[in-house]
Design a protein around this motif. Structure first.
Motif, PDB file in Angstrom:
ATOM      1  N   ILE A 268      -8.704   4.598   7.013  1.00 45.81           N
ATOM      2  CA  ILE A 268      -9.001   3.452   6.266  1.00 45.81           C
ATOM      3  C   ILE A 268      -8.439   2.207   6.825  1.00 45.81           C
ATOM      4  N   ASN A 269      -9.449   1.149   7.015  1.00 43.91           N
ATOM      5  CA  ASN A 269      -9.006   0.011   7.121  1.00 43.91           C
ATOM      6  C   ASN A 269      -8.870  -1.125   5.879  1.00 43.91           C
ATOM      7  N   ALA A 270      -7.415  -1.257   5.868  1.00 46.43           N
ATOM      8  CA  ALA A 270      -6.921  -1.954   4.647  1.00 46.43           C
ATOM      9  C   ALA A 270      -7.388  -3.541   4.657  1.00 46.43           C
ATOM     10  N   ASP A 271      -7.826  -3.960   5.731  1.00 42.99           N
ATOM     11  CA  ASP A 271      -8.236  -5.480   5.880  1.00 42.99           C
ATOM     12  C   ASP A 271      -9.267  -5.875   4.565  1.00 42.99           C
ATOM     13  N   GLY A 272      -8.620  -6.855   3.818  1.00 44.70           N
ATOM     14  CA  GLY A 272      -9.377  -7.332   2.905  1.00 44.70           C
ATOM     15  C   GLY A 272      -9.495  -6.584   1.474  1.00 44.70           C
ATOM     16  N   LEU A 273      -8.591  -5.553   1.409  1.00 46.76           N
ATOM     17  CA  LEU A 273      -8.531  -4.575   0.248  1.00 46.76           C
ATOM     18  C   LEU A 273      -7.076  -4.814  -0.354  1.00 46.76           C
ATOM     19  N   THR A 274      -7.222  -4.672  -1.739  1.00 44.12           N
ATOM     20  CA  THR A 274      -5.872  -4.812  -2.371  1.00 44.12           C
ATOM     21  C   THR A 274      -5.216  -3.261  -2.173  1.00 44.12           C
ATOM     22  N   ALA A 275      -4.161  -3.127  -2.605  1.00 44.76           N
ATOM     23  CA  ALA A 275      -3.361  -1.846  -2.651  1.00 44.76           C
ATOM     24  C   ALA A 275      -4.057  -0.868  -3.534  1.00 44.76           C
ATOM     25  N   ASP A 276      -4.741  -1.306  -4.655  1.00 45.24           N
ATOM     26  CA  ASP A 276      -5.522  -0.340  -5.689  1.00 45.24           C
ATOM     27  C   ASP A 276      -6.496   0.122  -5.114  1.00 45.24           C
ATOM     28  N   GLN A 277      -7.372  -0.761  -4.441  1.00 44.51           N
ATOM     29  CA  GLN A 277      -8.644  -0.666  -3.526  1.00 44.51           C
ATOM     30  C   GLN A 277      -8.461   0.574  -2.460  1.00 44.51           C
ATOM     31  N   VAL A 278      -7.286   0.318  -1.847  1.00 45.08           N
ATOM     32  CA  VAL A 278      -6.925   1.202  -0.730  1.00 45.08           C
ATOM     33  C   VAL A 278      -6.639   2.747  -1.361  1.00 45.08           C
ATOM     34  N   CYS A 279      -5.905   2.611  -2.433  1.00 41.70           N
ATOM     35  CA  CYS A 279      -5.581   3.864  -3.285  1.00 41.70           C
ATOM     36  C   CYS A 279      -6.878   4.647  -3.655  1.00 41.70           C
TER      37      CYS A 279
ATOM     38  N   VAL B 183       0.824  -1.191   0.036  1.00 43.66           N
ATOM     39  CA  VAL B 183       0.068  -0.230   0.052  1.00 43.66           C
ATOM     40  C   VAL B 183       0.796   1.154   0.097  1.00 43.66           C
ATOM     41  N   GLN B 184       1.992   1.147   0.837  1.00 44.19           N
ATOM     42  CA  GLN B 184       3.018   2.497   0.671  1.00 44.19           C
ATOM     43  C   GLN B 184       3.473   2.526  -0.448  1.00 44.19           C
ATOM     44  N   GLN B 185       3.947   1.565  -1.263  1.00 48.53           N
ATOM     45  CA  GLN B 185       4.343   1.730  -2.700  1.00 48.53           C
ATOM     46  C   GLN B 185       3.460   2.134  -3.509  1.00 48.53           C
ATOM     47  N   ALA B 186       2.170   1.688  -3.454  1.00 48.98           N
ATOM     48  CA  ALA B 186       1.129   2.277  -4.577  1.00 48.98           C
ATOM     49  C   ALA B 186       1.025   3.744  -4.131  1.00 48.98           C
ATOM     50  N   LEU B 187       0.755   4.052  -2.961  1.00 45.33           N
ATOM     51  CA  LEU B 187       0.362   5.440  -2.743  1.00 45.33           C
ATOM     52  C   LEU B 187       1.674   6.416  -3.031  1.00 45.33           C
ATOM     53  N   ARG B 188       2.796   6.033  -2.869  1.00 47.62           N
ATOM     54  CA  ARG B 188       3.887   6.775  -3.498  1.00 47.62           C
ATOM     55  C   ARG B 188       3.725   6.877  -4.707  1.00 47.62           C
TER      56      ARG B 188
END
Length: 80
Positions: free
Chosen positions: A61-72, A13-18
């Motif tokens: 945002i709770n990232a449980d069950g989400l992909t990195a793209d969904q979190v973004c 998630v960190q990488q996708a947001l960067r």
């Protein structure tokens, strides 16, 4: 661009947001959520004691069950 605090365990998630241009900081004991515009948590230790202490005025945002793209996508929609 917004500053997003992300739990250390969520490196994808960190990488996708960067890559989307966000300033990403790891949430830990040294760097808290108070100076972040939004926080992403893993949900692993969410409300274990049944207490809620708000450390941030922005969205969490709770990232449980989400992909990195969904979190973004969730970060983008909540910061608009």
């Amino acid at each position: 661009m917004a500053k997003i605090g992300v739990e250390e365990s969520l490196s994808d998630v960190q990488q996708a947001l960067r890559e989307k241009g966000y300033e990403v900081v790891q949430l830990n004991h040294e760097y808290g959520a108070a100076s972040c515009d939004c926080c992403v948590i893993s949900g692993m230790d969410k409300n274990v004691m049944g207490m809620q202490d708000a450390a941030i005025e922005g969205p969490v945002i709770n990232a449980d069950g989400l992909t990195a793209d969904q979190v973004c996508s969730e970060v983008e929609s909540r910061l608009q």
